[in-house]
Design a protein around this motif. Structure first.
Motif, PDB file in Angstrom:
ATOM      1  N   ARG A  20       0.750  -1.326   0.059  1.00  0.00           N
ATOM      2  CA  ARG A  20      -0.029   0.009   0.114  1.00  0.00           C
ATOM      3  C   ARG A  20       0.783   1.400   0.005  1.00  0.00           C
ATOM      4  O   ARG A  20       1.948   1.250   0.692  1.00  0.00           O
ATOM      5  N   SER A  21       0.389   2.317  -0.905  1.00  0.00           N
ATOM      6  CA  SER A  21       0.918   3.371  -0.817  1.00  0.00           C
ATOM      7  C   SER A  21       0.144   4.536   0.092  1.00  0.00           C
ATOM      8  O   SER A  21      -1.021   4.404  -0.215  1.00  0.00           O
ATOM      9  N   ASP A  23      -1.301   8.427   0.587  1.00  0.00           N
ATOM     10  CA  ASP A  23      -1.412   9.732   0.104  1.00  0.00           C
ATOM     11  C   ASP A  23      -1.195  10.634   1.177  1.00  0.00           C
ATOM     12  O   ASP A  23      -1.820  11.080   2.029  1.00  0.00           O
ATOM     13  N   GLU A  92     -10.558  -2.313   3.273  1.00  0.00           N
ATOM     14  CA  GLU A  92     -11.177  -1.295   2.309  1.00  0.00           C
ATOM     15  C   GLU A  92     -12.244  -0.557   3.170  1.00  0.00           C
ATOM     16  O   GLU A  92     -12.595   0.524   2.921  1.00  0.00           O
ATOM     17  N   ALA A  97      -8.007   2.849   4.989  1.00  0.00           N
ATOM     18  CA  ALA A  97      -7.862   2.707   3.531  1.00  0.00           C
ATOM     19  C   ALA A  97      -8.024   3.949   2.727  1.00  0.00           C
ATOM     20  O   ALA A  97      -7.793   4.145   1.673  1.00  0.00           O
ATOM     21  N   GLU A  98      -8.935   5.034   3.396  1.00  0.00           N
ATOM     22  CA  GLU A  98      -9.236   6.184   2.487  1.00  0.00           C
ATOM     23  C   GLU A  98      -7.832   6.967   2.347  1.00  0.00           C
ATOM     24  O   GLU A  98      -7.848   7.618   1.301  1.00  0.00           O
ATOM     25  N   THR A 100      -5.001   5.457   1.509  1.00  0.00           N
ATOM     26  CA  THR A 100      -3.991   4.386   0.851  1.00  0.00           C
ATOM     27  C   THR A 100      -4.550   4.188  -0.588  1.00  0.00           C
ATOM     28  O   THR A 100      -5.768   4.472  -0.938  1.00  0.00           O
ATOM     29  N   GLU A 101      -3.497   3.806  -1.353  1.00  0.00           N
ATOM     30  CA  GLU A 101      -3.622   3.126  -2.701  1.00  0.00           C
ATOM     31  C   GLU A 101      -2.845   1.831  -2.904  1.00  0.00           C
ATOM     32  O   GLU A 101      -1.707   1.908  -2.212  1.00  0.00           O
ATOM     33  N   ARG A 102      -3.350   0.749  -3.373  1.00  0.00           N
ATOM     34  CA  ARG A 102      -2.783  -0.440  -3.590  1.00  0.00           C
ATOM     35  C   ARG A 102      -1.453   0.010  -4.503  1.00  0.00           C
ATOM     36  O   ARG A 102      -1.903   0.161  -5.788  1.00  0.00           O
ATOM     37  N   ALA A 103      -0.203  -0.233  -4.144  1.00  0.00           N
ATOM     38  CA  ALA A 103       0.816  -0.032  -4.899  1.00  0.00           C
ATOM     39  C   ALA A 103       1.135  -1.413  -5.649  1.00  0.00           C
ATOM     40  O   ALA A 103       1.685  -1.146  -6.862  1.00  0.00           O
TER      41      ALA A 103
END
Length: 500
Positions: A20-21, A23, A92, A97-98, A100-103
């Motif tokens: 996860r990345s 933001d 999620e 999770a709000e 993060t994005e799946r890297a």
């Protein structure tokens, strides 16, 4: 056209590497109340995952990823894809999770193949190597090691015009892999691996996850393996990702830019606590006490407490207070003691890199009818279980203490450090006691084993028909006399251990 023989495989747990990345702009701009909720829900999710609250077995761990490829890694092992699917969707639903994005991600399943043991796949063959059985089980249902550092990469075997792995005969492929594995054995105690198959599940054919407390150990291992033909001729690699483990409760510190793991953190991390975190394949069964007193091999904790209490009522030393005990792996081998020592000495040099390692030694029998014993002592159960995976590959292992599958009951006595002037007194008294034991109902066998490197360090192992038969001996006058005798001839009290 000759068809090449593919190895049979056995699959275990499914593995998800979830990268996860974060933001960071959104995180900095968010109100404090929203960030606090994200941390709280993130900790709850990760704690539940690491405690495997969603399944009967498996494991999870949380990592901080170094570099630009991701920020967090959630590593999950579960019995089914359904478990992994549910874990993904539950995350999620969290406030974390709000942000993060799946890297990246990688899906695979633990496996063993016929390269390792043909007997394992032969329905008609009796697999007599107990050590190999345990090793295969540890490959199919592995613990996530308590190491600081993780390195993950996917790989495939080449199918090029010059070097095609799948065109080689089975025996040649097996030889390549056996030689490759010998390199890994040289890093026992420093680097641990989880190998999982991903053919048809993800882009490469295997996922390789390496664990170690020192990243340079992982680097050194991979560098050496690059010169092995199994890699230099036949391996294709994906990208590498490196990460550091931290306990879920340090999530807030991580997001605040503070060092992690923090001092005093828990959650199963090796530097967090000396307490046992539990293990899916074994309990905290008592492994020894004063003059052969011990606990059941494989019984539950209530039995162990009862035994300690009963021994204490008889004024028999039942071990140091909780927190000072050590955890033991004890394996019995029919191999020549000198051969066994050479193998163990190589492993021990690697074990010594860890602060949690107390001692590993080979104890030789006094007669040809008994097996040698390998005893490895650790400050934590998890470290002992990790060591057991390496020790199980020793030659001619016939059983591991605690894995008895018959109706017998075992006791062990450890840390018999005899005063040099009284060594013969001790062995003579043991022989006299052996004659008495031979006439006792329920007694099967008692062996005195001697440390190959220190003749004054001894180990006693007994087998009984039942726990009650052993307790009858501990209640006897002969045992009380042995206890009194030991106080005069031993340097220290024998210490209590737990079997890992």
């Amino acid at each position: 056209m000759e068809r090449r023989q593919p190895p049979q495989t056995e699959e275990g747990w499914y593995v998800l590497h979830d990268f996860r990345s974060i933001d960071w702009d959104a995180w900095r701009d968010a109100p404090q109340r929203r960030r606090e909720r994200a941390i709280e829900e993130g900790i709850d999710y990760l704690t539940a995952a690491e405690s495997v609250a969603d399944a009967d077995e498996g494991g999870s761990a949380t990592y901080s990823v170094l570099g630009h490829k991701a920020d967090l890694l959630f590593l999950h092992l579960r019995p089914t894809l359904e478990h992994l699917d549910t874990l993904e969707r539950r995350f999620e639903g969290t406030a974390l999770a709000e942000f993060t994005e799946r890297a990246d991600s990688y899906l695979s399943v633990t496996e063993v193949s016929g390269y390792m043991s043909q007997d394992f796949f032969d329905d008609d063959a009796e697999m007599e190597d107990a050590g190999m059985k345990r090793y295969i089980e540890s490959r199919l249902k592995p613990d996530i090691p308590d190491a600081d550092f993780l390195s993950f990469y996917p790989m495939s075997k080449r199918r090029g015009p010059d070097h095609n792995w799948y065109e080689l005969p089975f025996d040649e492929r097996a030889d390549y892999l056996a030689n490759h594995g010998e390199i890994g054995k040289g890093y026992a105690g420093r680097v641990t691996q989880i190998i999982s198959g991903s053919l048809g599940l993800d882009d490469f054919e295997w996922g390789i996850t390496l664990f170690g407390d020192d990243p340079t150990d992982v680097k050194e291992l991979l560098y050496e393996m690059r010169f092995d033909p199994s890699s230099s001729r036949f391996a294709e690699f994906g990208r590498f990702l490196s990460a550091r483990r931290f306990p879920p409760e340090n999530l807030g510190a991580y997001l605040d830019g503070e060092p992690v793991p923090q001092e005093g953190g828990s959650g199963g991390h090796p530097h967090a606590s000396g307490e046992s975190g539990g293990h899916p394949h074994g309990g905290d069964s008592s492994g020894g006490g004063h003059h052969g007193s011990g606990g059941p091999h494989g019984d539950d904790g209530d039995d162990e407490t009862d035994i300690r209490s009963e021994l204490a009522d008889m004024d028999v030393y039942a071990g140091q207070p909780h927190g000072e005990d050590v955890h033991a792996v004890v394996l019995y081998s029919a191999a020549d003691t000198d051969e066994l020592f050479e193998e163990v000495d190589g492993l021990r040099q690697n074990f010594d890199h860890y602060d949690t390692h107390v001692k590993t030694a080979v104890y030789g029998p006094r007669d040809d009818d008994s097996e040698a014993a390998v005893v490895s002592l650790w400050e934590t159960e998890r470290a002992a279980n990790t060591a057991a995976g390496f020790l199980a590959d020793l030659p001619d292992v016939v059983r591991q203490a605690g894995d008895d599958d018959d109706d017998s009951w075992g006791t062990m006595g450890m840390f018999y450090t005899v005063k040099p002037d009284h060594r013969e007194d001790f062995t003579d008294t043991f022989d006299d006691a052996g004659a008495l034991l031979a006439d006792m109902d329920g007694h099967r066998k008692t062996d005195l084993l001697i440390n190959r490197e220190d003749e004054n360090d001894m180990f006693i192992a007994s087998r009984w028909d039942s726990r009650e038969d052993a307790m009858q001996f501990f209640r006897s006058d002969a045992f009380s006399e042995a206890v009194e005798f030991g106080r005069d001839v031993l340097e220290d009290r024998p210490r209590h251990v737990f079997l890992a």
